[in-house]
Design a protein around this motif. Structure first.
Motif, PDB file in Angstrom:
ATOM      1  N   ASP A  80       0.797  -1.226   0.000  1.00 55.33           N
ATOM      2  CA  ASP A  80       0.000   0.000   0.000  1.00 55.33           C
ATOM      3  C   ASP A  80       0.831   1.278   0.000  1.00 55.33           C
ATOM      4  O   ASP A  80       0.384   2.303  -0.517  1.00 55.33           O
ATOM      5  CB  ASP A  80      -0.941   0.027   1.203  1.00 55.33           C
ATOM      6  N   TYR A  81       2.013   1.241   0.607  1.00 54.24           N
ATOM      7  CA  TYR A  81       2.785   2.469   0.791  1.00 54.24           C
ATOM      8  C   TYR A  81       4.200   2.429   0.221  1.00 54.24           C
ATOM      9  O   TYR A  81       4.862   3.457   0.154  1.00 54.24           O
ATOM     10  CB  TYR A  81       2.845   2.829   2.286  1.00 54.24           C
ATOM     11  N   GLY A  82       4.674   1.276  -0.180  1.00 45.85           N
ATOM     12  CA  GLY A  82       6.024   1.167  -0.710  1.00 45.85           C
ATOM     13  C   GLY A  82       6.093   1.593  -2.158  1.00 45.85           C
ATOM     14  O   GLY A  82       5.171   1.370  -2.933  1.00 45.85           O
ATOM     15  N   ALA A  83       7.189   2.230  -2.515  1.00 45.46           N
ATOM     16  CA  ALA A  83       7.407   2.669  -3.890  1.00 45.46           C
ATOM     17  C   ALA A  83       8.715   2.073  -4.403  1.00 45.46           C
ATOM     18  O   ALA A  83       9.775   2.331  -3.829  1.00 45.46           O
ATOM     19  CB  ALA A  83       7.463   4.187  -3.963  1.00 45.46           C
ATOM     20  N   PRO A  84       8.639   1.284  -5.469  1.00 40.34           N
ATOM     21  CA  PRO A  84       9.888   0.790  -6.056  1.00 40.34           C
ATOM     22  C   PRO A  84      10.647   1.949  -6.705  1.00 40.34           C
ATOM     23  O   PRO A  84      10.042   2.877  -7.219  1.00 40.34           O
ATOM     24  CB  PRO A  84       9.426  -0.224  -7.098  1.00 40.34           C
ATOM     25  N   THR A  85      11.951   1.899  -6.644  1.00 39.02           N
ATOM     26  CA  THR A  85      12.775   2.949  -7.233  1.00 39.02           C
ATOM     27  C   THR A  85      13.652   2.351  -8.329  1.00 39.02           C
ATOM     28  O   THR A  85      13.855   1.137  -8.372  1.00 39.02           O
ATOM     29  CB  THR A  85      13.681   3.599  -6.169  1.00 39.02           C
ATOM     30  N   PRO A  86      14.191   3.194  -9.213  1.00 39.65           N
ATOM     31  CA  PRO A  86      15.116   2.691 -10.231  1.00 39.65           C
ATOM     32  C   PRO A  86      16.350   2.001  -9.638  1.00 39.65           C
ATOM     33  O   PRO A  86      16.994   1.209 -10.307  1.00 39.65           O
ATOM     34  CB  PRO A  86      15.511   3.961 -11.002  1.00 39.65           C
ATOM     35  N   SER A  87      16.646   2.297  -8.392  1.00 37.91           N
ATOM     36  CA  SER A  87      17.794   1.682  -7.716  1.00 37.91           C
ATOM     37  C   SER A  87      17.467   0.306  -7.162  1.00 37.91           C
ATOM     38  O   SER A  87      18.303  -0.287  -6.476  1.00 37.91           O
ATOM     39  CB  SER A  87      18.254   2.574  -6.560  1.00 37.91           C
ATOM     40  N   GLU A  88      16.235  -0.177  -7.409  1.00 36.14           N
ATOM     41  CA  GLU A  88      15.762  -1.462  -6.902  1.00 36.14           C
ATOM     42  C   GLU A  88      15.681  -1.484  -5.374  1.00 36.14           C
ATOM     43  O   GLU A  88      15.828  -2.525  -4.740  1.00 36.14           O
ATOM     44  CB  GLU A  88      16.608  -2.617  -7.444  1.00 36.14           C
ATOM     45  N   VAL A  89      15.452  -0.314  -4.804  1.00 44.81           N
ATOM     46  CA  VAL A  89      15.223  -0.141  -3.379  1.00 44.81           C
ATOM     47  C   VAL A  89      13.758   0.225  -3.219  1.00 44.81           C
ATOM     48  O   VAL A  89      13.239   1.039  -3.982  1.00 44.81           O
ATOM     49  CB  VAL A  89      16.122   0.985  -2.812  1.00 44.81           C
ATOM     50  N   ILE A  90      13.080  -0.369  -2.253  1.00 50.84           N
ATOM     51  CA  ILE A  90      11.704   0.007  -1.957  1.00 50.84           C
ATOM     52  C   ILE A  90      11.757   1.175  -0.973  1.00 50.84           C
ATOM     53  O   ILE A  90      12.477   1.124   0.025  1.00 50.84           O
ATOM     54  CB  ILE A  90      10.901  -1.161  -1.333  1.00 50.84           C
ATOM     55  N   LEU A  91      10.983   2.222  -1.262  1.00 52.92           N
ATOM     56  CA  LEU A  91      10.998   3.432  -0.452  1.00 52.92           C
ATOM     57  C   LEU A  91       9.670   3.622   0.258  1.00 52.92           C
ATOM     58  O   LEU A  91       8.602   3.460  -0.332  1.00 52.92           O
ATOM     59  CB  LEU A  91      11.271   4.647  -1.347  1.00 52.92           C
ATOM     60  N   LEU A  92       9.755   3.972   1.542  1.00 55.11           N
ATOM     61  CA  LEU A  92       8.584   4.386   2.312  1.00 55.11           C
ATOM     62  C   LEU A  92       8.816   5.809   2.797  1.00 55.11           C
ATOM     63  O   LEU A  92       9.921   6.149   3.234  1.00 55.11           O
ATOM     64  CB  LEU A  92       8.381   3.491   3.541  1.00 55.11           C
ATOM     65  N   HIS A  93       7.775   6.635   2.702  1.00 54.13           N
ATOM     66  CA  HIS A  93       7.816   7.983   3.279  1.00 54.13           C
ATOM     67  C   HIS A  93       7.029   7.963   4.571  1.00 54.13           C
ATOM     68  O   HIS A  93       5.831   7.719   4.572  1.00 54.13           O
ATOM     69  CB  HIS A  93       7.171   9.007   2.333  1.00 54.13           C
ATOM     70  N   ALA A  94       7.695   8.219   5.679  1.00 49.32           N
ATOM     71  CA  ALA A  94       7.026   8.192   6.974  1.00 49.32           C
ATOM     72  C   ALA A  94       6.642   9.584   7.456  1.00 49.32           C
ATOM     73  O   ALA A  94       5.955   9.712   8.446  1.00 49.32           O
ATOM     74  CB  ALA A  94       7.921   7.521   8.007  1.00 49.32           C
ATOM     75  N   MET A  95       7.081  10.619   6.764  1.00 52.95           N
ATOM     76  CA  MET A  95       6.789  11.972   7.205  1.00 52.95           C
ATOM     77  C   MET A  95       6.955  12.921   6.031  1.00 52.95           C
ATOM     78  O   MET A  95       7.769  12.704   5.156  1.00 52.95           O
ATOM     79  CB  MET A  95       7.769  12.354   8.325  1.00 52.95           C
ATOM     80  N   ARG A  96       6.168  13.971   6.040  1.00 51.16           N
ATOM     81  CA  ARG A  96       6.312  15.017   5.022  1.00 51.16           C
ATOM     82  C   ARG A  96       5.620  16.270   5.547  1.00 51.16           C
ATOM     83  O   ARG A  96       4.501  16.214   6.028  1.00 51.16           O
ATOM     84  CB  ARG A  96       5.664  14.561   3.714  1.00 51.16           C
ATOM     85  N   VAL A  97       6.298  17.403   5.468  1.00 51.99           N
ATOM     86  CA  VAL A  97       5.676  18.665   5.857  1.00 51.99           C
ATOM     87  C   VAL A  97       5.000  19.230   4.622  1.00 51.99           C
ATOM     88  O   VAL A  97       5.628  19.416   3.582  1.00 51.99           O
ATOM     89  CB  VAL A  97       6.720  19.654   6.407  1.00 51.99           C
ATOM     90  N   THR A  98       3.692  19.455   4.723  1.00 49.76           N
ATOM     91  CA  THR A  98       2.943  19.973   3.581  1.00 49.76           C
ATOM     92  C   THR A  98       2.465  21.400   3.781  1.00 49.76           C
ATOM     93  O   THR A  98       1.909  21.985   2.877  1.00 49.76           O
ATOM     94  CB  THR A  98       1.723  19.070   3.292  1.00 49.76           C
ATOM     95  N   GLN A  99       2.682  21.943   4.992  1.00 49.01           N
ATOM     96  CA  GLN A  99       2.329  23.345   5.228  1.00 49.01           C
ATOM     97  C   GLN A  99       3.243  23.909   6.289  1.00 49.01           C
ATOM     98  O   GLN A  99       3.820  23.178   7.096  1.00 49.01           O
ATOM     99  CB  GLN A  99       0.872  23.458   5.664  1.00 49.01           C
ATOM    100  N   ALA A 100       3.391  25.224   6.283  1.00 50.78           N
ATOM    101  CA  ALA A 100       4.275  25.870   7.239  1.00 50.78           C
ATOM    102  C   ALA A 100       3.836  25.555   8.665  1.00 50.78           C
ATOM    103  O   ALA A 100       2.653  25.558   8.977  1.00 50.78           O
ATOM    104  CB  ALA A 100       4.264  27.380   7.004  1.00 50.78           C
ATOM    105  N   GLY A 101       4.812  25.257   9.510  1.00 56.58           N
ATOM    106  CA  GLY A 101       4.531  24.975  10.905  1.00 56.58           C
ATOM    107  C   GLY A 101       4.015  23.578  11.186  1.00 56.58           C
ATOM    108  O   GLY A 101       3.692  23.247  12.317  1.00 56.58           O
ATOM    109  N   ALA A 102       3.951  22.720  10.167  1.00 50.13           N
ATOM    110  CA  ALA A 102       3.391  21.371  10.356  1.00 50.13           C
ATOM    111  C   ALA A 102       4.425  20.394  10.878  1.00 50.13           C
ATOM    112  O   ALA A 102       4.072  19.283  11.227  1.00 50.13           O
ATOM    113  CB  ALA A 102       2.803  20.868   9.046  1.00 50.13           C
ATOM    114  N   GLY A 103       5.701  20.752  10.875  1.00 52.20           N
ATOM    115  CA  GLY A 103       6.715  19.801  11.273  1.00 52.20           C
ATOM    116  C   GLY A 103       7.160  19.993  12.676  1.00 52.20           C
ATOM    117  O   GLY A 103       7.854  19.292  13.281  1.00 52.20           O
TER     118      GLY A 103
END
Length: 103
Positions: A80-103
């Motif tokens: 559901d959340y993993g993204a394959p990369t060209p490097s053949e590494v699976i990537l998960l994003h556990a955090m992302r700031v989408t607005q000022a002051g959100a982090g």
């Protein structure tokens, strides 16, 4: 094996993480990289375009802080959340700031 890369800002954690991940993947190992930086750039270092990096789904906070109901298996999480990369590494994003002051 589990490996965490931590340290002060601007010291090269993302670069080191990408290089180690790519090296293990090139050696035939299954590699899962979890980007917990509030400004995630590991996707770029693993070969994803800006659009593909933006499209990587964010793991819901309830799963990150352990408030989930336990129904999701590791395989479900990767599907559901993993993204394959060209490097053949699976990537998960556990955090992302989408607005000022959100982090």
């Amino acid at each position: 094996m589990k490996l965490g890369i931590v340290g002060k800002g601007g010291v090269g954690k993302t670069t080191v993480s990408a290089l180690i991940s790519q090296t293990y993947a090139q050696r035939g190992k299954r590699v899962l990289a979890i980007d917990t930086d509030s400004n995630p750039n590991l996707a770029f270092s693993l070969g994803l375009s800006a659009q593909a990096a933006d499209d990587v789904p964010l793991i819901p906070r309830a799963l990150v802080v352990g408030a989930g109901d336990g129904a999701m298996t590791p395989a479900d999480l990767l599907r559901d959340y993993g993204a394959p990369t060209p490097s053949e590494v699976i990537l998960l994003h556990a955090m992302r700031v989408t607005q000022a002051g959100a982090g």
